[in-house]
Every structure is written in C-alpha cells, then in structure tokens.
Scaffold this active site. Structure first.
Site, PDB file in Angstrom:
ATOM      1  N   HIS A 134       0.834  -1.201   0.000  1.00 54.34           N
ATOM      2  CA  HIS A 134       0.000   0.000   0.000  1.00 54.34           C
ATOM      3  C   HIS A 134       0.870   1.252   0.000  1.00 54.34           C
ATOM      4  O   HIS A 134       1.906   1.322   0.665  1.00 54.34           O
ATOM      5  CB  HIS A 134      -0.929   0.007   1.218  1.00 54.34           C
ATOM      6  CG  HIS A 134      -2.111   0.899   1.032  1.00 54.34           C
ATOM      7  ND1 HIS A 134      -2.029   2.278   1.124  1.00 54.34           N
ATOM      8  CD2 HIS A 134      -3.406   0.617   0.737  1.00 54.34           C
ATOM      9  CE1 HIS A 134      -3.223   2.797   0.901  1.00 54.34           C
ATOM     10  NE2 HIS A 134      -4.078   1.817   0.662  1.00 54.34           N
ATOM     11  N   HIS A 135       0.415   2.259  -0.734  1.00 51.05           N
ATOM     12  CA  HIS A 135       1.184   3.489  -0.893  1.00 51.05           C
ATOM     13  C   HIS A 135       1.349   4.234   0.430  1.00 51.05           C
ATOM     14  O   HIS A 135       2.293   5.022   0.595  1.00 51.05           O
ATOM     15  CB  HIS A 135       0.488   4.396  -1.915  1.00 51.05           C
ATOM     16  CG  HIS A 135       1.434   5.252  -2.709  1.00 51.05           C
ATOM     17  ND1 HIS A 135       2.603   5.747  -2.192  1.00 51.05           N
ATOM     18  CD2 HIS A 135       1.372   5.705  -3.986  1.00 51.05           C
ATOM     19  CE1 HIS A 135       3.217   6.470  -3.119  1.00 51.05           C
ATOM     20  NE2 HIS A 135       2.511   6.455  -4.203  1.00 51.05           N
TER      21      HIS A 135
END
Length: 462
Positions: A134-135
């Site tokens: 996930h960013h």
C-alpha cells in the site's frame, strides 16, 4: 504511538472500491523456480528487518487523529505470501494479464498492507514474484530499498535464521482517541515552532530571497504551461478493473541519445513517453494543434540519511508532454527546457512545502480533503509518470538471478492511465496501468513508447 504522516494518511484515506492505492512490481527470475515453502521461509527470515510488514492500520473514530500502526496480533505469513501458476509454457501476455487482475484487487485494510505471489509456469523455466504494497506504507525510493533487503547481491548468500517475534499489545480505543486528540492539537504547534528556526537559517543564507525570486520569475511560464489545451479522452471516471502492460528500453541507447542532445536520461525517457501518448491520441482521432498531455512527475525529497525509512518523502512537478509536435527532437527539446525551468525555479521544493502544510490540517479534515480532491472532476492532469532508479548490480533470490522488474503505479481521481518506470542493470522498463474500460487501447501507448526510443536513436545517429 507510531502514527502516519499527513501524506501517508492521505494515501490511506483515498482508497475505495475503484481506487486501490497500492504500488507494486513484477520481478522475473531465471529458473528453476524455488518451492513455495522456500519462499515463505525467506520472507519469514527477512521480516525482522521490516517491522511494518507485521503491522496493521488502526483508524480512529471520526478521524480525531491520524491513523496509527499497531502490531497485528493475528499475523499469518501464509496469508501474505501466496502461490499460483500460469499454464506452461507461460508467455509474457499471460503474466501481464495475471498481474493486471491481481493489481486490481484491493488489499485487506484490516491486515498488514502487502501481498506477494510466487508465479510458476513461465516459458524457459522462468518464474516471477508479483508484489503489492500500500502506498501509505512506502514510496518508490523506499520500495527500492526494501527490494534490496529482500533480495541478495550474492548468488550464494546464506538464508538468515528467523527471529522469534512477539506482537506488542494493541492500545485500547480510548487510549487511541486520547492520543489522537493530543496529536491533533500538538502537531500544528510543533510544526509552527519549527518555522522561526527554519526562517532564521534561511535568511542567514539569503535562501528565502533567492527562492522567492525564482518562483516569481517562473510564474508567467507556469501560467502559460497550465493554459495549454489537453485532450478530453484521457480523463474520466474509473472502475475497479485494470489493464496492465509493459515496454522496455536499453539504458545504453538512452545515454547515446542524451550525449547527442544534452539534458538528462529522464528527459529522453519523457520524450519517448510523449510519442506513446501521441500515437494513442492519433489512433483515437483526438490529437489537436498545440495540445499537450500534462503529467505529474513525482520527485523524491528523500535524503541519503532517510534511506530505508518506510514512509513517503515525495514532491512533484507538472510537465507538459508536447504530443502535438511531430518532430521527435523538438519534443525532447521542449521537455528539456521545461525540466531546466522547473529546476531553476525550485518548484519541486515549493511543492514539498505545500505538501507539508497538510500537517496542519485536523485529521478529520485531512480525511475529507483527501477523498474530495481525488474525486473532483478535473482536466488539469492526464497522467502520472514516475521514474525510480534501481540497482546497477545483479540481484538474486534464493540463488536465482533477477532478470527483469516491471513497476505498477496506481491510478486515481479522473486520471485513467499511469506510467511507472524502473531501471535495473542496463535495462529500463515501463509498467503502464490503465482503467480497463476507459483505456482498452493501452497497448498502443506501450508500443508508442518503444517507437519513441527508436525514432530518437534514428534522429541522432551519425
């Protein structure tokens, strides 16, 4: 408590059913493929160096504070390291289609925000790792650091022994809320307290005056850049499905062009990407005189001292890709001129200042603002083009040599296509991510990028 930064929290809040906000990669290795058990044991042995991979996100009620990272008391590595195969002998198209389907699926936000898939069945005995992170946990440069933690620079590196891990007790909701309220009050004060010392240092070095002059000088050029017309078909609503394709170039051919034309490797790469978008728009009969495709180009603000820190330290600049220009060398000259202007005006540093102002926002407003900004219909930006330099030495996993890496960059808001770029050894690879319904012709873009390098080489030869 280990609390997210404002930028990381923004990436977390943006996530919804049509916008999975993970970054990713496809790593292709020479054979033979290792066993699934060996891959699991490798990750289990390495997780001690990346504690975030055994932590999950806890968001506070009403977002009274920024989300925090807590140990996952139910962490199970077999959930995160998975195993699949394509029908043998698996061609590139089969691997790309599989990756596109996996990249389109959201991560479970109630668990540590990563997945890895071992893929067997590729032709010539090869195998692959498809990775999703996930960013909010990691940006491109930090991701490169993490990859080098999981991979080895020696073919015969011994596997470290797993270290016993005991999760910390998760804080109560009441404790989280109390700490969140305290954070919402103290964080803006803390950032304000830093301003006098920073301003004093800057004034002593005349940096404030130089910065202000540079920005003011750039305003007319920036205004003209933002006023340029953009195509209509690259923006629009996006759905939950993705098409993901790739392209390749050789670093030596890029440097050959750069030596003749000047500028940077990144300028040459953006010129080839411009040709790709030109071909895409021409096929759609959506190419007009004076038209540009405006790209956000992320710029790492990470210092050498921050290598290995798993968070986001990025800013960005806006670059007009001159798709209406037919001459490849003129396209390259236009991009080089813009990038030189952006560097001289210090707009990346200015954007970083604006980004950090989000630390003053109350977490509830930050959550609302992030979601609203990414859903507001806009024509200002058509794409994101992000270039991450990778290692120039060969890497190995479980004694197998890594041959290729292809990046995945998410799309969001009304931007239907993104271009991720990664360099490894002497190869530059492009991972092009697109909305499944909005960009059914994404392969035209990939083929056009390769054609862009070919024409630049021809134009600068002898």
């Amino acid at each position: 408590m280990d609390r997210m930064s404002a930028m990381d929290a923004s990436f977390f809040f943006i996530e919804d059913e049509n916008v999975p906000m993970h970054v990713g990669s496809v790593l292709v290795f020479e054979g033979p493929a290792p066993s699934y058990g060996d891959v699991v044991r490798l990750f289990a042995a390495k997780l001690g160096t990346v504690p975030r991979y055994r932590q999950r996100v806890r968001a506070l009620p009403l977002h009274v504070g920024r989300p925090v990272w807590v140990d996952d008391e139910h962490f199970q590595i077999l959930y995160h390291v998975r195993h699949t195969a394509v029908p043998s002998p698996g061609a590139d198209d089969q691997l790309r289609n599989l990756a596109g389907r996996l990249f389109a699926q959201r991560l479970d936000l109630a668990k540590p925000l990563w997945e890895v898939w071992l893929v067997e069945g590729l032709e010539d005995g090869r195998w692959a790792i498809i990775s999703k992170v996930h960013h909010c946990l990691i940006d491109g440069i930090a991701g490169s650091d993490l990859m080098q933690v999981l991979l080895d620079w020696r073919e015969d590196s011994p596997l470290p022994e797993p270290v016993r891990w005991q999760p910390a007790t998760s804080p109560s909701t009441l404790d989280l809320v109390a700490d969140g309220v305290r954070d919402a009050v103290l964080t803006p004060v803390t950032h304000l307290a830093k301003f006098p010392a920073l301003a004093k240092r800057l004034r002593s070095g005349t940096e404030v005056l130089d910065f202000g002059r540079a920005v003011l000088r750039s305003l007319p050029t920036t205004a003209r850049r933002l006023a340029a017309g953009t195509p209509k078909t690259l923006n629009g609503p996006i759905g939950p499905h993705r098409r993901w394709v790739w392209a390749r170039a050789n670093l030596a051919e890029i440097k050959t062009v750069r030596r003749v034309t000047g500028g940077t490797v990144n300028d040459v790469i953006l010129a080839a990407v411009t040709r790709g978008f030109r071909d895409l728009l021409a096929k759609r009969d959506d190419l007009a005189e004076g038209q540009v495709v405006r790209s956000m180009v992320p710029v790492s603000m990470r210092s050498s001292a921050e290598r290995g820190v798993l968070n986001n330290r990025v800013s960005a600049v806006l670059v007009n890709l001159p798709v209406s220009e037919s001459d490849p060398l003129e396209r390259l000259a236009s991009i080089r001129e813009q990038m030189d202007d952006l560097k001289s005006s210090r707009q990346a540093a200015g954007a970083d200042v604006l980004t950090n102002l989000s630390n003053f926002a109350a977490p509830t407003l930050l959550a609302l603002g992030s979601r609203t900004a990414m859903r507001f219909p806009q024509q200002l930006l058509q794409t994101v083009t992000t270039n991450v330099p990778g290692p120039r030495i060969p890497l190995f996993m479980l004694g197998r040599r890594l041959s290729e890496i292809y990046p995945y960059v998410p799309i969001a808001s009304t931007m239907r296509v993104s271009v991720g770029i990664f360099s490894y050894l002497d190869q530059v690879t492009f991972g092009i991510n697109a909305d499944f319904d909005g960009v059914p012709d994404v392969q035209v873009l990939a083929d056009g990028i390769r054609a862009g390098f070919d024409e630049l080489i021809t134009s600068t030869a002898g």
